[in-house]
Design an enzyme around this catalytic site. Structure first.
Site, PDB file in Angstrom:
ATOM      1  N   GLY A   1      33.179 -42.553 -20.977  1.00  0.00           N
ATOM      2  CA  GLY A   1      34.368 -43.199 -20.451  1.00  0.00           C
ATOM      3  C   GLY A   1      35.619 -42.532 -20.992  1.00  0.00           C
ATOM      4  CB  THR A   2      37.161 -39.935 -21.178  1.00  0.00           C
ATOM      5  OG1 THR A   2      38.277 -39.326 -21.805  1.00  0.00           O
ATOM      6  CG2 THR A   2      36.657 -38.987 -20.110  1.00  0.00           C
ATOM      7  CB  THR A   3      41.827 -41.117 -18.398  1.00  0.00           C
ATOM      8  OG1 THR A   3      41.269 -42.373 -18.113  1.00  0.00           O
ATOM      9  CG2 THR A   3      42.615 -40.616 -17.208  1.00  0.00           C
TER      10      THR A   3
ATOM     11  CE  LYS B   1      38.467 -39.861 -25.193  1.00  0.00           C
ATOM     12  NZ  LYS B   1      38.267 -40.810 -24.131  1.00  0.00           N
TER      13      LYS B   1
ATOM     14  CB  SER C   1      35.439 -43.718 -16.260  1.00  0.00           C
ATOM     15  OG  SER C   1      36.121 -43.836 -17.482  1.00  0.00           O
TER      16      SER C   1
END
Lengths: 273, 170
Positions: A56-58, A89, A186
């Site tokens: 889960g990340t942007t 990240k 996500s």
């Protein structure tokens, strides 16, 4: 649970040193011993499942007139549990190349560090910096040779080289595409919405940084697997610079401040009753 | 040639052999940075090069048929400050404050012994290096037949203009 006793301990240092020379002087990609398990396919599937929940990340990156902007959130989640709000990240491969992390954190960190080593060796041997195209190709070739072995990475390589700004998306299937705007993770759909609406090629650096910050904020607002701190980096001719790192909760109240009037009315009600 | 940001080297002898050693040095220093997230110390780098140089003879399949025919001056800057090491084909290395290698090395070594001082400034050091070369070179010293590099604290190879500036001061 996986029966890990069957695995032979893989000596990373010796295999890395042994193939260091061929890695540099020849074209052989680094190799590791395969796990000595009865059911290799089943083991690999289980390994991928263990890594998957951390996805889960942007993250987003785009090219504009003055360079490249790279931005990401900082949340790591495993199902409903938020395991960390402070994950880095955006990985600094070297002073003018950035990589983003999506998918398996260990895979991204290790292979991008390895990429940094190989870029430096390229620089020493050729007396000039490696191009963004070259760096992303090195990574894509390495990942292709591990295709099907359970690596999970969706990373963007962004940088500035002699031909100007460069942005490539490289993933663990071995794919590599060049582009001007990417968002991965996500929360990417929400980020794309804001990014595509507000994008102008001739923005100033500050406008571009603000656009990226807003895009990450909106993604963290709607996507449960994204949150924490919105980091924004800018890559220009002088290399990369971290432009901002704002907590998305504070950003929310900055963009949508709560009006004073409503609060006062509520308090009046409480005192009379 | 540059081995890493903080280490450079000069060579004398079969320069083709030197390239193999330099390449090995580069791989070792980068692997060290990768594994330990710190620059490799100059002594360890020199040791790594000498370990390679020793692998000749009839030992096992990994040995080379002949030793490396090259001497190196490894110059670097690490936690212990600036340092200089001299290696030769036997795989031995010595730490020095000043050294000359090559065909004119005896005369140059004597000149260095007379004029070298640990506390000189960078400009005095540049002048000493070029004037020593001038004594042992048959041709006139110009910016196109002389190279200067410094590690202070990072490696820098002088441009022809910078070399010319030092020549002017001779």
């Amino acid at each position: 649970m996986l029966d890990l006793r069957v695995l032979e301990p893989c000596s990373l240092q010796s295999s890395l040193a042994a193939c260091a020379d061929s890695q540099v002087l020849g074209t052989a990609p680094p190799t590791f011993k395969l796990p000595a398990v009865a059911d290799l396919d089943g083991f690999q599937k289980a390994a991928v499942q263990m890594v998957k929940p951390a996805k889960g990340t942007t993250t987003l990156a785009f090219v504009f007139k003055h360079g490249v902007i790279v931005a990401a959130d900082s949340r790591a989640s495993m199902g409903n549990y938020i395991s960390s709000q402070t994950v880095k990240k955006i990985l600094e491969i070297n002073r003018y190349l950035l990589g983003t992390m999506a998918g398996g954190a260990a895979d991204c960190q290790f292979w991008q560090r390895n990429l940094g080593t190989r870029c430096r060796l390229h620089e020493l041997a050729n007396k000039r910096r490696i191009s963004v195209a070259g760096a992303s190709k090195l990574l894509a070739n390495t990942l292709y040779s591990y295709r099907g072995m359970g690596l999970s990475m969706g990373t963007m390589i962004a940088g500035w080289d002699e031909s100007g700004p460069g942005l490539y998306y490289v993933d663990s299937e071995g794919g590599r595409v060049e582009g001007k705007r990417f968002s991965v993770g996500s929360g990417s759909t929400y980020a794309y919405g804001v990014l595509d609406t507000g994008f102008r090629f001739d923005m100033t650096v500050d406008e571009a940084v603000e656009l990226a910050r807003r895009a990450i904020y909106h993604a963290t607002f709607r996507d449960g697997a994204s949150g924490g701190v919105a980091s924004v980096y800018y890559v220009g001719p002088q290399g990369f610079k971290k432009m901002s790192g704002d907590d998305v909760g504070e950003l929310h109240y900055k963009y949508y401040p709560v009006p004073e009037a409503t609060v006062e009315a509520e308090m009046e009600d409480v005192t009379t009753s | 040639m540059e081995i890493d940001e903080h280490i450079g080297c000069a060579m004398s002898g079969l320069t083709a052999d030197a390239r193999t050693l330099v390449e090995h040095g580069r791989v070792e220093t980068q692997n060290h940075r990768f594994s330990y997230n710190e620059p490799m110390s100059v002594e360890s780098t020199t040791q790594a090069l000498c370990d390679l140089a020793l692998r000749f003879g009839e030992g096992d399949e990994e040995s080379m048929s002949r030793p490396f025919g090259v001497s190196l001056l490894i110059a670097g800057h690490d936690d212990n400050g600036p340092c200089l090491y001299h290696t030769d084909p036997s795989g031995t290395f010595w730490q020095c404050n000043a050294k000359a290698i090559g065909s004119g090395s005896e005369g140059a070594d004597t000149a260095l012994q007379e004029h070298y001082d640990l506390n000189m400034t960078l400009e005095e050091a540049e002048t000493l290096a070029l004037s020593t070369l001038k004594q042992v070179m048959e041709e006139k010293v110009t910016s196109s037949n002389v190279d200067i590099a410094k590690v202070a604290p990072t490696y820098h190879l002088y441009t022809p203009q910078e070399v010319e500036a030092v020549i002017q001061r001779l």
